[in-house]
Scaffold this motif. Structure first.
Motif, PDB file in Angstrom:
ATOM      1  N   ASP A   6      27.795  22.287 -41.533  1.00  0.00           N
ATOM      2  CA  ASP A   6      27.847  23.405 -42.476  1.00  0.00           C
ATOM      3  C   ASP A   6      29.244  23.446 -43.111  1.00  0.00           C
ATOM      4  O   ASP A   6      30.199  23.829 -42.495  1.00  0.00           O
ATOM      5  N   GLN A   7      29.332  22.981 -44.352  1.00  0.00           N
ATOM      6  CA  GLN A   7      30.626  22.952 -45.029  1.00  0.00           C
ATOM      7  C   GLN A   7      30.561  23.786 -46.294  1.00  0.00           C
ATOM      8  O   GLN A   7      31.145  23.416 -47.314  1.00  0.00           O
ATOM      9  N   GLN A   8      29.886  24.893 -46.255  1.00  0.00           N
ATOM     10  CA  GLN A   8      29.707  25.670 -47.467  1.00  0.00           C
ATOM     11  C   GLN A   8      31.000  26.317 -47.926  1.00  0.00           C
ATOM     12  O   GLN A   8      31.160  26.598 -49.112  1.00  0.00           O
ATOM     13  N   VAL A   9      31.901  26.584 -47.009  1.00  0.00           N
ATOM     14  CA  VAL A   9      33.184  27.195 -47.353  1.00  0.00           C
ATOM     15  C   VAL A   9      34.272  26.347 -46.722  1.00  0.00           C
ATOM     16  O   VAL A   9      34.231  26.085 -45.515  1.00  0.00           O
ATOM     17  N   PHE A  40      27.883  36.160 -43.849  1.00  0.00           N
ATOM     18  CA  PHE A  40      29.024  35.507 -44.449  1.00  0.00           C
ATOM     19  C   PHE A  40      29.268  34.158 -43.781  1.00  0.00           C
ATOM     20  O   PHE A  40      29.118  34.009 -42.570  1.00  0.00           O
ATOM     21  N   PHE A  99      32.168  31.464 -43.065  1.00  0.00           N
ATOM     22  CA  PHE A  99      33.618  31.450 -42.964  1.00  0.00           C
ATOM     23  C   PHE A  99      34.173  30.042 -43.154  1.00  0.00           C
ATOM     24  O   PHE A  99      33.540  29.051 -42.782  1.00  0.00           O
ATOM     25  N   GLY A 100      35.382  29.982 -43.700  1.00  0.00           N
ATOM     26  CA  GLY A 100      36.133  28.746 -43.701  1.00  0.00           C
ATOM     27  C   GLY A 100      36.799  28.548 -42.350  1.00  0.00           C
ATOM     28  O   GLY A 100      36.688  29.394 -41.449  1.00  0.00           O
ATOM     29  N   THR A 101      37.503  27.440 -42.217  1.00  0.00           N
ATOM     30  CA  THR A 101      38.129  27.094 -40.935  1.00  0.00           C
ATOM     31  C   THR A 101      39.483  27.762 -40.745  1.00  0.00           C
ATOM     32  O   THR A 101      40.052  27.700 -39.673  1.00  0.00           O
ATOM     33  N   TYR A 123      28.964  38.073 -34.716  1.00  0.00           N
ATOM     34  CA  TYR A 123      29.442  36.750 -35.073  1.00  0.00           C
ATOM     35  C   TYR A 123      29.964  36.102 -33.800  1.00  0.00           C
ATOM     36  O   TYR A 123      30.256  36.785 -32.809  1.00  0.00           O
ATOM     37  N   GLN A 143      36.324  26.043 -33.565  1.00  0.00           N
ATOM     38  CA  GLN A 143      35.350  25.959 -34.654  1.00  0.00           C
ATOM     39  C   GLN A 143      35.395  27.215 -35.523  1.00  0.00           C
ATOM     40  O   GLN A 143      36.191  28.114 -35.300  1.00  0.00           O
ATOM     41  N   LYS A 144      34.533  27.228 -36.527  1.00  0.00           N
ATOM     42  CA  LYS A 144      34.513  28.345 -37.468  1.00  0.00           C
ATOM     43  C   LYS A 144      33.892  29.590 -36.845  1.00  0.00           C
ATOM     44  O   LYS A 144      33.110  29.498 -35.897  1.00  0.00           O
ATOM     45  N   VAL A 145      34.200  30.718 -37.428  1.00  0.00           N
ATOM     46  CA  VAL A 145      33.469  31.944 -37.135  1.00  0.00           C
ATOM     47  C   VAL A 145      32.068  31.794 -37.739  1.00  0.00           C
ATOM     48  O   VAL A 145      31.921  31.437 -38.902  1.00  0.00           O
ATOM     49  N   PHE A 162      28.081  33.397 -38.283  1.00  0.00           N
ATOM     50  CA  PHE A 162      27.198  34.562 -38.305  1.00  0.00           C
ATOM     51  C   PHE A 162      26.046  34.375 -37.326  1.00  0.00           C
ATOM     52  O   PHE A 162      25.459  33.296 -37.246  1.00  0.00           O
ATOM     53  N   TYR A 168      33.523  44.258 -43.709  1.00  0.00           N
ATOM     54  CA  TYR A 168      33.305  45.059 -42.526  1.00  0.00           C
ATOM     55  C   TYR A 168      34.466  44.961 -41.563  1.00  0.00           C
ATOM     56  O   TYR A 168      35.357  44.131 -41.704  1.00  0.00           O
TER      57      TYR A 168
END
Lengths: 111, 112
Positions: free
Chosen positions: A1-4, A99, A101-103, B35, B41-43, B45, B101
């Motif tokens: 998942d690299q959307q952001v 949402f 999130f980016g890294t 979350y 790694q990323k946060v 959802f 939020y």
């Protein structure tokens, strides 16, 4: 998942100067964008948001710019202060609920 | 300033056990979220909750996860049978109206 994506993992800036943090996204359906900052062992703290109907939003020292055609947003902090040192995340959403999130970019403001 | 409160701050559980993470959202907020962030790694959802039902959920939020608002103040995330890969920081968040939020400080879940 690299959307952001936040392509700069770290940034160092002198106190008083401008900090510019960048964020790119791939999904053209994103309409809501947020910036958060995070200190170690704490949850993210909301900074500023922008929706796709605007290209700029300003709140005190923080300004977010959105370029929808380039799928790019940036956060400007002017003037930068040592207390701004933290990890900054951008996040994007189609609906305002989920949402992505980016890294994160770790900002260090040098006194 | 109002804040989102999460308990416990750190939970250690054995693989296969059920765990409940608790959150007290800001009192006048109507939208609630979970979350998680796996170390390094990323946060990500997990789920959003509004009007006593799930409004959105991610692929991560499978049948082993559930959320509940058991009373007027708490919002819980239950993981039925924990796996090692569930180890992460879990953040609760709430909002008066999206977007934007307030996050809690998180619960660090360690599955051993």
């Amino acid at each position: 998942d690299q959307q952001v994506k936040q392509n700069s993992p770290s940034l160092s800036v002198q106190e008083g100067r401008i900090s510019i943090l960048n964020c790119d996204y791939t999904n053209s359906m994103f309409d809501y964008f947020l910036w958060y900052k995070k200190y170690p062992a704490e949850g993210p703290t909301f900074l500023i948001s922008i929706s796709s109907i605007k290209d700029k939003n300003e709140d005190g020292r923080f300004t977010v710019f959105l370029n929808k055609s380039a799928k790019h947003l940036s956060l400007h902090i002017v003037p930068s202060q040592p207390g701004d040192s933290a990890v900054y995340f951008c996040a994007a959403s189609e609906t305002g609920n989920q949402f992505y999130f980016g890294t994160g970019t770790s900002l260090t403001v040098i006194p | 300033e109002p804040e989102v409160t999460q308990t416990p701050s750190h939970q250690v559980t054995q693989m296969g056990q059920e765990v409940i993470l608790r959150c007290v959202p800001i009192s006048n907020h109507l939208y609630f979220y979970w979350y998680r962030q796996i170390l390094g790694q990323k946060v990500e959802f997990l789920v959003s909750f509004y009007n006593n039902e799930i409004s959105e959920k991610s692929e991560i939020f499978d049948d082993q996860f559930s959320v509940e608002r058991p009373d007027g103040s708490n919002f819980t995330l239950k993981i039925r049978s924990t796996k090692l890969e569930d180890s992460a920081m879990y953040f609760c968040a709430s909002s008066e109206s999206p977007p934007g939020y307030t996050f809690g400080s998180g619960t660090r879940l360690t599955v051993v």
